[in-house]
Design an enzyme around this catalytic site. Structure first.
Site, PDB file in Angstrom:
ATOM      1  N   LYS A 177     -38.663  10.307  40.325  1.00 38.44           N
ATOM      2  CA  LYS A 177     -40.195   9.550  40.459  1.00 38.44           C
ATOM      3  C   LYS A 177     -40.428   8.328  39.891  1.00 38.44           C
ATOM      4  CE  LYS A 177     -44.051   9.334  38.166  1.00 38.44           C
ATOM      5  NZ  LYS A 177     -44.634   8.214  38.777  1.00 38.44           N
ATOM      6  N   GLU A 252     -37.350   7.516  26.294  1.00 40.85           N
ATOM      7  CA  GLU A 252     -36.960   6.239  25.895  1.00 40.85           C
ATOM      8  C   GLU A 252     -38.542   5.263  26.185  1.00 40.85           C
ATOM      9  OE1 GLU A 252     -37.288   2.376  26.210  1.00 40.85           O
ATOM     10  OE2 GLU A 252     -35.993   2.300  27.968  1.00 40.85           O
ATOM     11  N   CYS A 286     -39.645  -3.013  26.527  1.00 43.66           N
ATOM     12  CA  CYS A 286     -39.971  -1.967  25.343  1.00 43.66           C
ATOM     13  C   CYS A 286     -39.297  -2.358  24.221  1.00 43.66           C
ATOM     14  CB  CYS A 286     -39.544  -0.560  25.845  1.00 43.66           C
ATOM     15  SG  CYS A 286     -38.104  -0.096  26.480  1.00 43.66           S
TER      16      CYS A 286
END
Length: 480
Positions: A177, A252, A286
């Site tokens: 997805k 993550e 991130c």
């Protein structure tokens, strides 16, 4: 529209059980070009029924694919690798359109690093021991099963290959997805898997929102593992939904990574590199080192060096090869960045450069001004919350002990950096930082180095052999 040439436009198809399936009656999700702020196409919003079909296909395929040989999986990954290299420019153009990465950065980082994940997993697979004999028993490493993979909008292709490649290498089957905000590179990737000859059901793609498709995958009883890259909030929701079926969850998630300059660091070179590292991909990474910790006696020097580094950034049309920073990837994230810049000013952080609003000369597009705050304290929101934009905070410290304390004063623990002229000293400091990956003096990217977080930055690891083993179960055969 031909999938292998699809960089924008309407595409209401999912890839399930080895073929493209039209979902013309599904609700539509608009795809917005962040440079023009115009809708460039629509994709279908998947449903729980679509998830059921994809998971069923993956479950059927697992019975055979889990018993495939290493050579068969290497051959499949090799064909995927060749097609990714052949279609690299298609992917680069798609990433420019869907999330605003500058074309030069898409060509030099987004696509080649994504391709490197496939190459790395082939290297791991060639040498991995799936069976080892111990004293009185054997250890067998076996594919975990059907894997649901949820990927983000900020590194769309890179995160797809970071998950799909080890899953396939391990002998698992996949339902992907991708982010509905950057779907085109995922559709191109699905076509690569098809053209590479992936057996039907081994790879499936269902697009849509996290609230519907992501939640259905997380709760699905026939999904054995879910891997998500996204916000900490999204990771928590996935883990909660997955708990009832006790599936493996690899996350993550967010980060607020420190870049700790010891007093013997090369400030002249290091500060500029640190600014650019924190702001690459418009700060939408991130693990971006967005907290620069420096000795208080060097604060003025660091501010001047940071200002000079920012002045070298070229903002503009991401299709222009001279552009080094494009827009923020979507309207919601642009609003978030603007709100966080405003909070820094309200909390008393001192602006070195940047600030709210668009950069001069850019009247459209989700462009944020590259912003550096100084005299930032740990209590300020800009020091504690992930911003995900080109915003760097400079935090002064008195001594090494306080520097380490500030670095660890965060709910996150994804990445950290240490700058020092003494490698042994840097190693000692790195050992005290609570982060899953620590960089010393700006090393080159390494696809074999495990990546993942401490604390609220996640569970599990990606990349290299450690990422590969997340897709394996451990069986002990006693009396072997």
């Amino acid at each position: 529209m031909i999938a292998s040439d699809n960089r924008s436009g309407d595409d209401a198809r999912f890839y399930v059980d080895g073929r493209w399936e039209e979902r013309s009656h599904a609700a539509r999700i608009a795809v917005v070009n962040p440079f023009s702020e115009e809708i460039v196409g629509h994709v279908a919003a998947g449903s729980s029924a679509d998830v059921d079909l994809a998971v069923a296909a993956a479950r059927r395929a697992f019975e055979t694919f889990s018993r495939s040989t290493v050579d068969e999986r290497l051959a499949l990954l090799g064909r995927v690798l060749a097609l990714l290299e052949e279609r690299a420019e298609l992917f680069a153009q798609a990433i420019v359109t869907e999330m605003g990465a500058p074309i030069g950065f898409a060509r030099s980082a987004h696509v080649p690093f994504a391709i490197a994940h496939v190459r790395t997993q082939m290297e791991v697979l060639r040498h991995y021991k799936f069976l080892s004999i111990e004293d009185g028993f054997a250890i067998s490493k076996e594919p975990i099963g059907v894997c649901a993979l949820i990927t983000p909008w900020n590194w769309p292709l890179y995160q797809i290959t970071a998950k799909v490649a080890p899953a396939i290498a391990a002998g698992c089957t996949v339902v992907l997805k991708p982010s509905e905000l950057s779907p085109y590179s995922a559709q191109l990737f699905a076509q690569v898997m098809h053209d590479a000859g992936a057996p039907a059901g081994v790879f499936n793609l269902v697009g849509g929102t996290g609230e519907v498709v992501g939640a259905a995958l997380a709760a699905h009883p026939d999904v054995d593992m879910i891997s998500i890259t996204g916000s900490t909030r999204a990771g928590v929701l996935v883990a909660q939904a997955a708990a009832a079926t006790v599936k493996r969850v690899v996350q993550e998630l967010g980060g607020k990574s420190p870049n700790l300059f010891l007093d013997d660091a090369d400030f002249e070179q290091g500060v500029a590199k640190g600014v650019l590292a924190g702001m690459r991909n418009a700060g939408q990474s991130c693990s971006a080192p967005t907290r620069m910790l420096v000795p208080e006696s060097r604060l003025a020097e660091v501010e001047a060096l940071a200002l000079a580094a920012v002045s070298g950034i070229t903002l503009g049309d991401p299709r222009n090869e001279k552009t080094s920073m494009g827009p923020i990837a979507n309207a919601a994230q642009y609003a978030r960045v603007q709100a966080m810049i405003a909070s820094g000013i309200e909390d008393g952080a001192r602006l070195v450069c940047g600030g709210p609003g668009r950069p001069d000369g850019l009247g459209r597009g989700y462009f944020a001004r590259p912003t550096v705050f100084s005299d930032v304290t740990p209590a300020m929101r800009v020091a504690s919350e992930e911003i995900f934009g080109p915003v760097l905070v400079v935090m002064p410290y008195r001594d090494e002990a306080q520097a380490i304390a500030i670095a660890n004063d965060t709910v996150y623990g994804l990445g950290a950096s240490v700058q020092s002229g003494d490698r042994n000293r840097a190693r000692r400091v790195a050992a005290r930082l609570r982060a899953g990956q620590v960089h010393i003096n700006y090393p080159a990217w390494n696809g074999h180095a495990p990546f993942g977080g401490y604390k609220r930055s996640g569970n599990g690891r990606e990349y290299g052999v450690h990422g590969f083993e997340e897709y394996l179960e451990t069986k002990a055969v006693v009396g072997y």
